[in-house]
Design an enzyme around this catalytic site. Structure first.
Site, PDB file in Angstrom:
ATOM      1  N   SER A 326       0.944  -1.161   0.178  1.00  0.00           N
ATOM      2  CA  SER A 326      -0.103  -0.054   0.133  1.00  0.00           C
ATOM      3  C   SER A 326       0.832   1.241   0.211  1.00  0.00           C
ATOM      4  CB  SER A 326      -0.729  -0.033   1.149  1.00  0.00           C
ATOM      5  OG  SER A 326      -0.315   0.355   2.428  1.00  0.00           O
ATOM      6  N   CYS A 327       0.264   2.489  -0.360  1.00  0.00           N
ATOM      7  CA  CYS A 327       1.161   3.743  -0.332  1.00  0.00           C
ATOM      8  C   CYS A 327       1.203   4.288   1.067  1.00  0.00           C
ATOM      9  CB  CYS A 327       0.212   4.738  -1.025  1.00  0.00           C
ATOM     10  SG  CYS A 327       0.112   3.866  -2.912  1.00  0.00           S
ATOM     11  N   ASP A 328       0.903   3.561   2.081  1.00  0.00           N
ATOM     12  CA  ASP A 328       0.985   3.960   3.526  1.00  0.00           C
ATOM     13  C   ASP A 328       2.496   3.710   4.294  1.00  0.00           C
ATOM     14  OD1 ASP A 328      -1.369   4.474   6.281  1.00  0.00           O
ATOM     15  OD2 ASP A 328       0.820   3.791   6.408  1.00  0.00           O
TER      16      ASP A 328
END
Ligand code: PLP
Length: 381
Positions: A326-328
């Site tokens: 994910s982009c987290d």
């Protein structure tokens, strides 16, 4: 070719046969059944399974196949699931906070044992559930340490409150029991021994003979390669402490393992999406997926890296930053796991001991987390 022959024998065979996309949970019924037999043979009492640890249908049916006949359920959805798959199973409803609708659903599902930890929740049950033949277990909490994380903060009556509650349960004609949960992943029997002695004191103080004592879950799973959880030693301490604390009046014992029952029966097969110039590794699963527990439980070394042809990578181990998809930026495994220096894009990274609290807490954050499942014969390399 028989149907049998289509089940891959090992994780490597499953990896080589896999043409799909995204993380794959490998499930070995043989491992699950062996673990169930270990509990059934070693624990001197009724073995129930805490459904929340892994509610996959094949997990429930294989446990039933191995001889598990009672299940710890916390919600109407779990009751419906177990009723459908194992119609004759005993349901123990051990979530001590319930709405009226949940109480009605539990009655309709035929729950035989209810946990309570406060007078208000007991009144709700006592007003509706016929007392005859119904067990009510008072949930106790103690300030004991030892678990990877503690459940006592949320549920449980103090010993003094439990004494009052136990008296009320017996006076209302319910079958009196005590229950506790020492917290998850307890490495040794210290916490159980303290709880069992406290339960004996509470029963004596209340003047109530306990029908059963439910010693909860919390049994340890194998977190690191070097660990081999000593379940039998814990079972023996539980039995011996119960005999010593209760004497001739010893209640029947119940346990409700979640983690230790299912952890070993699944491995997670992920793929390397990229290896950055910095050495950081990006996987196709992470903490919002089946690796959700990693930040809570800490690093594990039960990881194997395979080249796309199935051969083990054997470059000298190097510490790596490992990210999920994910982009987290929180989506990262704790610490810097040591991975073979020759790890490369397209490799498979296998995590062992992933059967508990992985799939069940997996989210679809950022469009990831669509886990696939594959049955395998064994989880040996
Ligand atoms: C979660 C839970 C369990 C299972 O705990 P594990 O640590 O996974 O063994 C057992 N009993 C109750 C009441 C629970 O809430």
């Amino acid at each position: 070719m028989t149907h049998h022959d289509t089940i891959p024998a090992t994780p490597v065979a499953a990896m080589r046969a896999d043409r799909g996309e995204g993380p794959l949970l490998l499930f070995a019924p043989s491992v699950l059944q062996a673990t169930a037999r270990r509990f059934l043979d070693g624990f001197d009492g009724l073995v129930t399974y805490a459904v929340k640890a892994n509610d996959a249908e094949e997990v429930i049916t294989n446990l039933a196949g191995a001889g598990i006949r009672a299940f710890d359920v916390a919600s109407p959805a779990e009751m419906t699931l177990v009723r459908r798959l194992v119609p004759g199973a005993a349901l123990h409803y051990n979530n001590p906070v319930r709405s009226m609708r949940e109480i009605e659903a539990a009655m309709a599902a035929g729950v035989v044992s209810w946990a309570v930890d406060s007078p208000g929740e007991f009144v709700k049950i006592a007003a509706r559930v016929p007392s005859r033949g119904t067990e009510v277990a008072v949930r106790v909490k103690l300030p004991v340490a030892g678990a990877a994380y503690d459940f006592g903060e949320k549920f449980g009556a103090t010993p003094q409150e439990a004494t009052e509650l136990l008296r009320a349960v017996a006076a209302a004609g319910f079958t009196p029991a005590i229950t506790f949960h020492p917290g998850t992943q307890c490495p040794d029997a210290t916490a159980w021994a303290a709880y069992i002695r406290a339960a004996a004191r509470i029963a004596q103080e209340a003047g109530v003979r306990l029908a059963r004592l439910n010693v909860g879950g919390g049994f340890p799973a194998r977190r690191m390669d070097a660990d081999l959880p000593a379940l039998e030693a814990i079972f023996d301490t539980i039995a011996a402490t119960t005999r010593a604390a209760f004497g001739a009046d010893a209640p029947g014992l119940v346990c409700e393992p979640g983690r230790a029952m299912v952890a070993e029966c699944e491995a997670l097969l992920t793929r390397v999406k990229a290896v950055r110039e910095s050495g950081a590794v990006f996987l196709d699963d992470g903490i919002y997926g089946a690796l959700a527990e990693a930040p809570l439980m800490g690093a594990t070394d039960r990881i194997r890296v395979l080249a796309p042809d199935g051969r083990a990578r054997c470059g000298a181990p190097e510490p790596r930053v490992v990210f999920g998809p994910s982009c987290d930026s929180l989506d990262r495994l704790p610490g810097t796991p040591h991975l073979p220096g020759d790890i490369a894009e397209g490799d498979a990274v296998l995590f062992f001991g992933m059967g508990a609290y992985g799939q069940v807490t997996c989210t679809r954050f950022n469009g990831y987390g669509a886990l696939r499942r594959q049955t395998v014969r064994a989880l040996t390399m």
